[in-house]
Scaffold this motif. Structure first.
Motif, mmCIF file in Angstrom:
data_model
loop_
_atom_site.group_PDB
_atom_site.id
_atom_site.type_symbol
_atom_site.label_atom_id
_atom_site.label_comp_id
_atom_site.label_asym_id
_atom_site.label_seq_id
_atom_site.Cartn_x
_atom_site.Cartn_y
_atom_site.Cartn_z
ATOM 1 N N SER A 1 -1.511 -6.094 4.985
ATOM 2 C CA SER A 1 -0.916 -5.045 3.921
ATOM 3 C C SER A 1 0.381 -4.151 4.458
ATOM 4 O O SER A 1 1.449 -4.213 3.428
ATOM 5 N N ASP B 1 -6.428 -4.748 4.953
ATOM 6 C CA ASP B 1 -5.283 -3.188 4.593
ATOM 7 C C ASP B 1 -4.201 -3.170 5.561
ATOM 8 O O ASP B 1 -3.459 -2.869 5.556
ATOM 9 N N HIS B 2 -4.437 -3.120 6.945
ATOM 10 C CA HIS B 2 -3.445 -3.322 7.873
ATOM 11 C C HIS B 2 -1.789 -4.463 8.054
ATOM 12 O O HIS B 2 -1.018 -4.052 7.888
ATOM 13 N N LEU C 1 1.295 -1.074 0.385
ATOM 14 C CA LEU C 1 -0.135 0.246 -0.294
ATOM 15 C C LEU C 1 0.695 0.979 -0.084
ATOM 16 O O LEU C 1 1.773 1.398 0.872
ATOM 17 N N GLU D 1 -10.634 -3.746 6.499
ATOM 18 C CA GLU D 1 -9.615 -3.290 6.572
ATOM 19 C C GLU D 1 -8.573 -3.721 7.721
ATOM 20 O O GLU D 1 -8.038 -3.410 8.051
ATOM 21 N N PRO E 1 -3.302 1.544 6.052
ATOM 22 C CA PRO E 1 -5.042 2.246 5.814
ATOM 23 C C PRO E 1 -5.474 3.430 6.776
ATOM 24 O O PRO E 1 -4.721 3.590 7.967
#
Length: 235
Positions: A146, A143-144, A61, A140, A65
């Motif tokens: 990643s 996302d974390h 990313l 969520e 996030p």
């Protein structure tokens, strides 16, 4: 009406047992290995996506996030809120009253006139709440993951592929529960008629059964979240 629910120690299998009891079938062990069963559920395009997630490079990313970092407390709070909504006495009492009123009946009617649609509406509302909350938390968590490490980023991508591949099947199966409950409802109503019982007793028992099934579905949907969170904590 139903009282507060304490979380069952056995989770995924609880839902299977409840469904088997409701359908009056034997919930034996599934045949075949997990890879064999998965191969029947995944299309060739999904298999390619899964292979890519396992073998390919994961793009990190570009920025952290947004939102609160997922934690045990966050998941526990979300679960507790859903349990409270599922078992909320006043909400089910209103659905219960609508079920009786829509059939043109009154409490204790010896004809046991009750309309299932009001209870189905409440059930579907709770299913949507469970799906919306767990879906948001799952995204969520990915996302974390990643941002945590290349290994966890790969896990996040793998989970996304698996969710995309299996969610349609999951939705079809869980979406069929209200129809099964309707058959259960009609059977309970008919049994009450034959026993010359009152509407209140069997209807309250049926509502409690609806709540138990929703709580079991909640546990099933939280299992991948707990796995992802454990991976994040272990990083």
């Amino acid at each position: 009406m139903a009282q507060a629910h304490s979380r069952a120690a056995v989770r995924g299998s609880t839902f299977v047992r409840l469904m088997a009891r409701m359908g009056e079938v034997d919930a034996g062990q599934p045949s075949g290995s997990l890879p064999d069963r998965l191969s029947q559920w995944l299309s060739w395009t999904q298999s390619i996506a899964l292979s890519s997630a396992l073998d390919g490079k994961v793009a990190p990313l570009e920025e952290p996030p947004a939102g609160e970092t997922p934690s045990d407390a966050l998941l526990a709070g979300a679960r507790a809120a859903l349990v409270e909504a599922i078992t909320e006495e006043q909400a089910w009492a209103r659905a219960r009253s609508r079920a009786i009123a829509r059939a043109g009946a009154v409490e204790g009617d010896p004809d046991h006139k009750v309309d299932y649609s009001a209870l189905r509406e409440r059930y579907l509302l709770m299913q949507r709440s469970i799906q919306g909350t767990t879906g948001k938390l799952r995204g969520e968590l990915r996302d974390h993951l990643s941002m945590a490490s290349p290994e966890l980023a790969r896990l996040a991508e793998l989970d996304g592929v698996m969710e995309g591949a299996l969610s349609p099947r999951e939705q079809r199966l869980l979406g069929g529960v209200p129809a099964l409950l309707e058959a259960r409802f009609e059977k309970a109503r008919k049994s009450a008629e034959e026993a010359a019982g009152t509407t209140g007793i069997w209807l309250d028992l049926f509502i409690r059964e609806m709540q138990d099934i929703l709580l079991a579905e909640l546990d099933v949907r939280f299992q991948p979240l707990e796995g992802l969170l454990a991976a994040l904590h272990g990083s």
